[in-house]
Design a protein around this motif. Structure first.
Motif, PDB file in Angstrom:
ATOM      1  N   LYS A  57     -20.141  28.118  18.780  1.00 37.28           N
ATOM      2  CA  LYS A  57     -21.073  29.121  19.295  1.00 37.28           C
ATOM      3  C   LYS A  57     -22.100  28.420  20.172  1.00 37.28           C
ATOM      4  CE  LYS A  57     -20.167  32.969  16.732  1.00 37.28           C
ATOM      5  NZ  LYS A  57     -19.587  34.097  17.470  1.00 37.28           N
ATOM      6  N   GLY A  58     -22.546  29.129  21.197  1.00 38.79           N
ATOM      7  CA  GLY A  58     -23.597  28.581  22.047  1.00 38.79           C
ATOM      8  C   GLY A  58     -24.497  29.686  22.542  1.00 38.79           C
ATOM      9  N   ILE A  59     -25.741  29.310  22.838  1.00 35.12           N
ATOM     10  CA  ILE A  59     -26.683  30.284  23.415  1.00 35.12           C
ATOM     11  C   ILE A  59     -27.372  29.607  24.597  1.00 35.12           C
ATOM     12  CG2 ILE A  59     -28.611  29.667  21.859  1.00 35.12           C
ATOM     13  CD1 ILE A  59     -29.254  32.724  21.771  1.00 35.12           C
ATOM     14  N   GLY A  60     -27.513  30.344  25.679  1.00 32.98           N
ATOM     15  CA  GLY A  60     -28.104  29.752  26.874  1.00 32.98           C
ATOM     16  C   GLY A  60     -29.023  30.742  27.570  1.00 32.98           C
ATOM     17  N   LEU A  61     -30.094  30.199  28.143  1.00 30.63           N
ATOM     18  CA  LEU A  61     -31.081  31.050  28.803  1.00 30.63           C
ATOM     19  C   LEU A  61     -31.192  30.627  30.266  1.00 30.63           C
ATOM     20  CD1 LEU A  61     -34.511  32.006  27.264  1.00 30.63           C
ATOM     21  CD2 LEU A  61     -34.432  31.140  29.600  1.00 30.63           C
ATOM     22  N   ALA A  62     -31.359  31.585  31.129  1.00 31.06           N
ATOM     23  CA  ALA A  62     -31.600  31.280  32.542  1.00 31.06           C
ATOM     24  C   ALA A  62     -32.509  32.349  33.119  1.00 31.06           C
ATOM     25  CB  ALA A  62     -30.290  31.216  33.316  1.00 31.06           C
ATOM     26  N   VAL A  77     -30.169  35.859  28.417  1.00 29.26           N
ATOM     27  CA  VAL A  77     -29.726  34.972  27.342  1.00 29.26           C
ATOM     28  C   VAL A  77     -28.270  35.316  27.064  1.00 29.26           C
ATOM     29  CG1 VAL A  77     -29.986  34.309  24.930  1.00 29.26           C
ATOM     30  CG2 VAL A  77     -32.022  34.745  26.329  1.00 29.26           C
ATOM     31  N   ALA A  78     -27.404  34.329  27.232  1.00 28.27           N
ATOM     32  CA  ALA A  78     -25.972  34.532  26.981  1.00 28.27           C
ATOM     33  C   ALA A  78     -25.592  33.885  25.667  1.00 28.27           C
ATOM     34  CB  ALA A  78     -25.156  33.932  28.114  1.00 28.27           C
ATOM     35  N   GLU A  79     -24.865  34.639  24.864  1.00 27.07           N
ATOM     36  CA  GLU A  79     -24.336  34.082  23.612  1.00 27.07           C
ATOM     37  C   GLU A  79     -22.830  34.042  23.738  1.00 27.07           C
ATOM     38  OE1 GLU A  79     -26.466  35.445  19.941  1.00 27.07           O
ATOM     39  OE2 GLU A  79     -27.535  36.705  21.387  1.00 27.07           O
ATOM     40  N   ILE A  80     -22.269  32.870  23.498  1.00 24.48           N
ATOM     41  CA  ILE A  80     -20.842  32.691  23.783  1.00 24.48           C
ATOM     42  C   ILE A  80     -20.114  32.045  22.608  1.00 24.48           C
ATOM     43  CG2 ILE A  80     -21.383  32.388  26.243  1.00 24.48           C
ATOM     44  CD1 ILE A  80     -20.666  29.401  25.918  1.00 24.48           C
ATOM     45  N   THR A  81     -18.809  32.209  22.636  1.00 26.53           N
ATOM     46  CA  THR A  81     -17.936  31.456  21.736  1.00 26.53           C
ATOM     47  C   THR A  81     -16.988  30.657  22.614  1.00 26.53           C
ATOM     48  OG1 THR A  81     -18.032  33.270  20.144  1.00 26.53           O
ATOM     49  CG2 THR A  81     -16.292  31.630  19.826  1.00 26.53           C
ATOM     50  N   ASN A 117     -25.564  27.058  30.458  1.00 31.71           N
ATOM     51  CA  ASN A 117     -26.477  26.471  29.466  1.00 31.71           C
ATOM     52  C   ASN A 117     -25.980  26.730  28.046  1.00 31.71           C
ATOM     53  OD1 ASN A 117     -28.195  25.312  31.327  1.00 31.71           O
ATOM     54  ND2 ASN A 117     -29.616  27.043  31.380  1.00 31.71           N
ATOM     55  N   ALA A 118     -25.358  27.879  27.840  1.00 33.69           N
ATOM     56  CA  ALA A 118     -24.786  28.175  26.516  1.00 33.69           C
ATOM     57  C   ALA A 118     -23.603  27.252  26.231  1.00 33.69           C
ATOM     58  CB  ALA A 118     -24.354  29.637  26.450  1.00 33.69           C
ATOM     59  N   LEU A 119     -22.823  26.978  27.270  1.00 31.84           N
ATOM     60  CA  LEU A 119     -21.682  26.068  27.091  1.00 31.84           C
ATOM     61  C   LEU A 119     -22.171  24.680  26.673  1.00 31.84           C
ATOM     62  CD1 LEU A 119     -18.623  25.449  27.397  1.00 31.84           C
ATOM     63  CD2 LEU A 119     -19.112  24.850  29.787  1.00 31.84           C
ATOM     64  N   TYR A 120     -23.236  24.228  27.310  1.00 31.89           N
ATOM     65  CA  TYR A 120     -23.789  22.917  26.938  1.00 31.89           C
ATOM     66  C   TYR A 120     -24.306  22.953  25.499  1.00 31.89           C
ATOM     67  CZ  TYR A 120     -26.467  18.639  26.917  1.00 31.89           C
ATOM     68  OH  TYR A 120     -26.940  17.403  26.583  1.00 31.89           O
ATOM     69  N   ASN A 121     -24.979  24.026  25.162  1.00 35.17           N
ATOM     70  CA  ASN A 121     -25.509  24.184  23.809  1.00 35.17           C
ATOM     71  C   ASN A 121     -24.383  24.127  22.776  1.00 35.17           C
ATOM     72  OD1 ASN A 121     -26.632  26.810  21.746  1.00 35.17           O
ATOM     73  ND2 ASN A 121     -27.664  24.851  21.851  1.00 35.17           N
ATOM     74  N   ALA A 122     -23.239  24.718  23.139  1.00 32.25           N
ATOM     75  CA  ALA A 122     -22.119  24.794  22.197  1.00 32.25           C
ATOM     76  C   ALA A 122     -21.362  23.479  22.103  1.00 32.25           C
ATOM     77  CB  ALA A 122     -21.166  25.907  22.629  1.00 32.25           C
ATOM     78  N   THR A 123     -21.218  22.800  23.222  1.00 31.96           N
ATOM     79  CA  THR A 123     -20.263  21.682  23.272  1.00 31.96           C
ATOM     80  C   THR A 123     -20.839  20.363  23.775  1.00 31.96           C
ATOM     81  OG1 THR A 123     -19.643  22.202  25.552  1.00 31.96           O
ATOM     82  CG2 THR A 123     -18.392  23.315  23.804  1.00 31.96           C
ATOM     83  N   GLY A 124     -22.016  20.387  24.369  1.00 34.79           N
ATOM     84  CA  GLY A 124     -22.553  19.175  24.977  1.00 34.79           C
ATOM     85  C   GLY A 124     -21.927  18.878  26.330  1.00 34.79           C
TER      86      GLY A 124
END
Lengths: 786, 161
Positions: free
Chosen positions: A443-448, A630-634, A741-748
């Motif tokens: 899971k990841g969350i990203g803001l822009a 804010v995007a929330e992704i899987t 940004n959510a992708l980075y949050n989820a996976t680095g």
């Protein structure tokens, strides 16, 4: 007519902020609407265009003899028929070419009785080419000694933009941390569901009527005229309903003058309509770019400077897109407080398909870079990305380095609302901690965030609009406005505003806005301006009519005009709502009295904004607005597939006018931005488009569309109609970097070059894991200086 | 080569029609160019976008892929055939009321598909609607209000938002 019974008191019920359906929706939903694509005129011929099908070549010989002789063919035109008829932003284009500069260059055109005959005729045209070496990236085009796309544009330089503010060397020295990355936003295209189409017809006085999909009918005349060698005043522009535009119809493209040239030659109406494959090949693109961006900050998280060195892939001709740096530099230099800025952009000719304007207009590309660097810096200073943003966010009363004055700025509220509603900070920390946990899904969350003009953009000498409004003897209102309807819903907005002011039912308001011989000047649908500009125009015109009506009512109802109002089709006493006289009855009495008067008013509204100034310094929009997503992704770490589960939006809309239309613009804007982020990509190899179909060019479909939670922040813009601001581009601009940004949050993993397709993401994840296993750092193209 | 024609007869929007069509002609071209039913749209011509969706014997097809001659003896319904002269079909009404129509170009196909899904599964969930509309592209709306409209007809308005 019968005297109407006096109704009970009518209290004011405002329509502003209500949900109003589009007036044209019933006909569209029942298949009754006749789009330009559906139009057939008596005697109409079909025009078809021969594309070069190669990116760069000299035309050695062209033989149209056999095509001309084919029964049913009425005209065959080549570059010989368009010599000297240059058009375009820098006059580098011509309807039919004498040299090939990109794959879809128009080499010849045929007008025939049917599409089949026209297609057969194209097949009979013999062209001999001598292929030339081409340039297919802006770097290659800018290189010393590169082949020239246009002989008269040395260095393949199309346009150049620079903006500097402050002492860069000092700001760099004062920076504790600097991020330095290269981003490569890619080529995408509009994919209007209705393919490009124009119908042209000349009368015997030499006046051209053109039915077109244009979204800027008045400057369109000015731009089309040189392509035909006629006076702009001799062009009548009619805008039938269109199947989408999104910025793609903010310029003249060759099929339009081709239809007109064929019509002139044959003396008959000629329709040119593209197939989907032609549409992919010939329509403009969103500008691909190479953005080298650096941003600095102090250890306590205050931004110090930002530089952007941008190379834009102009493609073979210069359409309206190249002014995007004017917008790019605002996001680079503003919305977060950036004390020092150094921005440079060059548009370089290549032999690729050429770019035009596309919803978001440069801000999609810039925000892709700025919003990711904000997250990178936050991580480096070890701050919550929201906190880092709040620390640097601009507020009301501030002015950006370009002198955009943020009069009513709700940026902080947008940040806090979107983050609060999505529980951003908690989830961000939690997901980052789980990044290296076992299991396939993350899971990841990203803001822009971004800023955009929200009160038009004075890119011409005028950003105004003319409105004519009349109220007839039956209290039916006709609004004649320059504002174009391209599906975005200005019809509903204007109807709502006029009904609000005049107290008549929505269905009693009719719009006339599709004929340049009737409707007055407007700059066009662009720059998120139409609700703001045309809304103001409609409100001002309606208020003038209302004043005239109430002044006249005075003598019929024995009540001072200042204590009267229009509600529910009646003239009422404002304070207690007592119905005094039915509006239509009053209008007839006004009309038939001794000193008769009709209600018909005109208005010209010019917003209080400044034309684009020297050095790109001017307050060139009447308002600016912000949005935060804010995007929330899987993420499936095995396949690289990103599923966007939810998007939380907080946007400064000034004031909600038509709630349903506003929601629809945000949802649709996100769909386009999401396609840009994860799936859409024009695969252009050596100038040739390899995927000109919906099979290989993936739009977002219903199952991929995330849940969207919207929060409208009403900053009450003093200049906007009822406080409203323009809204339609920001949703497309902000979503992609929120997902990144959510992708980075989820996976680095950080992706610099969109789209974030499964292949790209999976490769990046596997590279990162391999690097981690080898003990190295997984940082790509990132450098940190202390 | 275009001249080989054959006569077909079928039921179109409840009325019997009989006409000659070229054997290579697609149903979409027949509807639009021969029968004047321009509600059904061309947007890709290769079955990828769903804008040309019509109903044939109760099942939806991409009319750009189906030969006109294959309509012979069948029952075809287009977007024009859903409504009565007096009123819109409830599915059309829901699309209008929910704000699902922007430029509207994809809507005839979208509505035909939504109608088909609802006919076959009146209690359709939002998730089922998403799957069922996967083949219909829309560039304006982001599908959200389309799904709202389908859900409204399915009597589940407001649920699972």
């Amino acid at each position: 007519m019968k005297k109407s019974a006096i109704p009970a008191p009518i209290m004011k019920e405002s329509l502003i902020g209500q949900r109003v359906r589009k007036p044209d929706a019933p006909d569209k939903a029942t298949g009754k609407t006749r789009y330009i694509n559906d139009m057939v005129l008596p005697q109409m011929l079909i025009g078809k265009v021969l594309f070069a099908g190669r990116p760069h070549a000299r035309i050695m010989r062209i033989d149209t003899e056999a095509a001309r002789k084919l029964p049913g063919v009425h005209a065959v035109l080549t570059g010989q028929d368009a010599v000297g008829l240059k058009f375009g932003f820098v006059r580098d284009n011509v309807a039919l070419k004498d040299k090939v500069r990109c794959e879809h260059d128009e080499i010849a055109a045929v007008a025939a009785e049917t599409e089949e005959i026209a297609a057969r005729a194209l097949g009979l045209i013999e062209v001999e080419y001598e292929d030339l070496p081409g340039v297919f990236t802006p770097e290659a085009g800018a290189r010393e000694g590169a082949p020239l796309v246009h002989d008269d544009f040395p260095g393949n330089r199309s346009l150049h933009f620079e903006f500097r503010h402050g002492d860069l060397a000092a700001a760099e020295a004062a920076s504790d941390l600097i991020v330095d990355n290269v981003f490569r936003p890619h080529h995408v295209t509009h994919c209007c569901m209705g393919t490009s189409c124009a119908i042209a017809d000349f009368d015997h006085n030499g006046k051209l009527t053109i039915w077109t999909q244009t979204q800027y009918p008045y400057n369109y005349k000015m731009d089309l005229a040189p392509a035909l060698g006629i006076d702009p005043g001799d062009i009548r522009v009619i805008q039938p309903p269109v199947g989408g535009a999104f910025g793609s119809k903010l310029d003249v493209y060759p099929y339009e003058p081709i239809a007109a040239l064929l019509a002139k030659k044959t003396g008959r109406p000629v329709k040119v309509i593209y197939t989907r494959e032609e549409e992919f090949q010939a329509s403009p693109t969103r500008r691909a770019a190479i953005i080298h961006m650096r941003t600095g900050c102090t250890r306590d998280g205050a931004l110090t400077f930002r530089t952007a060195d941008v190379l834009l892939d102009n493609g073979a001709y210069t359409s309206w897109g190249p002014t995007i740096p004017v917008i790019m530099m605002r996001t680079t230099s503003g919305h977060y407080r950036v004390p020092v800025v150094d921005f440079k952009a060059q548009a370089i000719y290549t032999n690729n398909p050429y770019a035009g304007s596309f919803r978001g207009y440069g801000n999609v590309q810039t925000t892709w870079a700025t919003a990711q660097q904000m997250d990178m810096l936050a991580e480096m200073v070890d701050m919550d990305p929201l906190e880092f943003r709040l620390k640097n966010a601009q507020v009301s009363g501030e002015t950006t380095p370009q002198k955009s004055f943020l009069r009513e700025c709700a940026f902080v509220e947008c940040l806090e609302t979107a983050a609060g509603a999505s529980d951003y900070s908690r989830k961000h920390k939690e997901y980052a901690a789980l990044r290296d946990a076992p299991g396939r899904y993350r899971k990841g969350i990203g803001l822009a965030s971004s800023i955009h003009n929200a009160g038009g953009a004075k890119i011409h000498k005028s950003d105004g609009i003319g409105t004519i409004l009349k109220v007839d003897d039956y209290a039916r209102v006709t609004v004649i406005t320059g504002a174009s309807e391209i599906g975005q819903g200005i019809d509903a907005v204007i109807t709502l505003i006029v009904a609000e002011e005049l107290g008549v039912p929505l269905e009693h308001v009719t719009l006339v806005n599709n004929d340049s011989d009737i409707a007055p000047w407007d700059v066009g649908v662009h720059a998120s301006r139409t609700t703001f500009i045309a809304g103001n125009g409609a409100r001002r015109a309606a208020r003038k009519a209302k004043t005239q009506i109430l002044n006249a009512a005075e003598k019929f109802v024995e009540e001072p005009a200042g204590n009267l109002d229009l509600r529910g089709g009646w003239v009422v006493r404002a304070d207690d709502g007592a119905a005094l006289i039915k509006l239509e009855r009053l209008l007839r009495q006004m009309h038939f009295q001794a000193e008769p008067e009709l209600v018909m008013v005109t208005d010209y509204y010019e917003p209080r904004s400044e034309p684009e100034g020297a050095g790109h310094i001017s307050d060139h929009s009447a308002a600016y607005a912000h949005a935060v997503h804010v995007a929330e992704i899987t993420v499936d770490t095995l396949t690289g597939e990103i599923k966007v589960d939810k998007v939380t939006v907080a946007q400064d809309v000034g004031r909600v006018i038509n709630r349903m239309g506003l929601e629809g613009q945000i949802e649709g804007g996100i769909a386009i931005g999401l396609g840009y982020a994860i799936s859409e990509n024009m695969r252009i190899e050596n100038g040739m488009l390899r995927n000109p179909s919906f099979r290989d060019y993936k739009l977002i479909t219903a199952p991929e569309m995330p849940e969207i939670e919207m929060h409208f922040i009403e900053s009450d813009c003093a200049e906007g109609p009822y406080g409203a601001k323009g809204i339609s581009e920001l949703p497309t601009i902000v979503i992609a970097p929120a997902v990144a940004n959510a992708l980075y949050n989820a996976t680095g993993v950080r992706i610099f070059d969109p789209p974030m397709t499964p292949e790209t993401v999976a490769r990046a994840i596997h590279e990162k894991r391999a690097a981690a296993a080898a003990g190295g750092a997984a940082v790509r193209r990132e450098s940190v200086t202390a | 080569m275009m001249s080989v024609e054959t006569e077909i007869s079928f039921k179109l929007n409840g009325r019997d029609v009989r006409l000659k069509v070229p054997v290579v002609m697609k149903t979409l071209a027949m509807l639009r160019d021969k029968l004047g039913l321009t509600g059904t749209k061309y947007a890709c011509g290769e079955g990828e976008c769903g804008a040309c969706t019509v109903s044939v014997d109760g099942k939806t097809v991409n009319s750009c892929l189906m030969y006109a001659v294959d309509c012979d003896g069948r029952e075809v319904v287009t977007i024009e055939g859903l409504r009565t002269p007096q009123s819109m079909h409830p599915v059309q009404q829901a699309f209008v009321d929910c704000g699902a129509v922007q430029c509207g170009f994809c809507m005839p196909g979208m509505i035909m598909q939504a109608h088909y899904l609802l006919e076959n599964n009146p209690g359709l969930t939002r998730e089922e609607a998403r799957r069922g509309l996967e083949g219909n592209l829309c560039r304006c709306t982001g599908y959200t209000k389309v799904l709202d409209a389908v859900e409204a007809v399915a009597g589940k308005s407001g649920a699972q938002r």
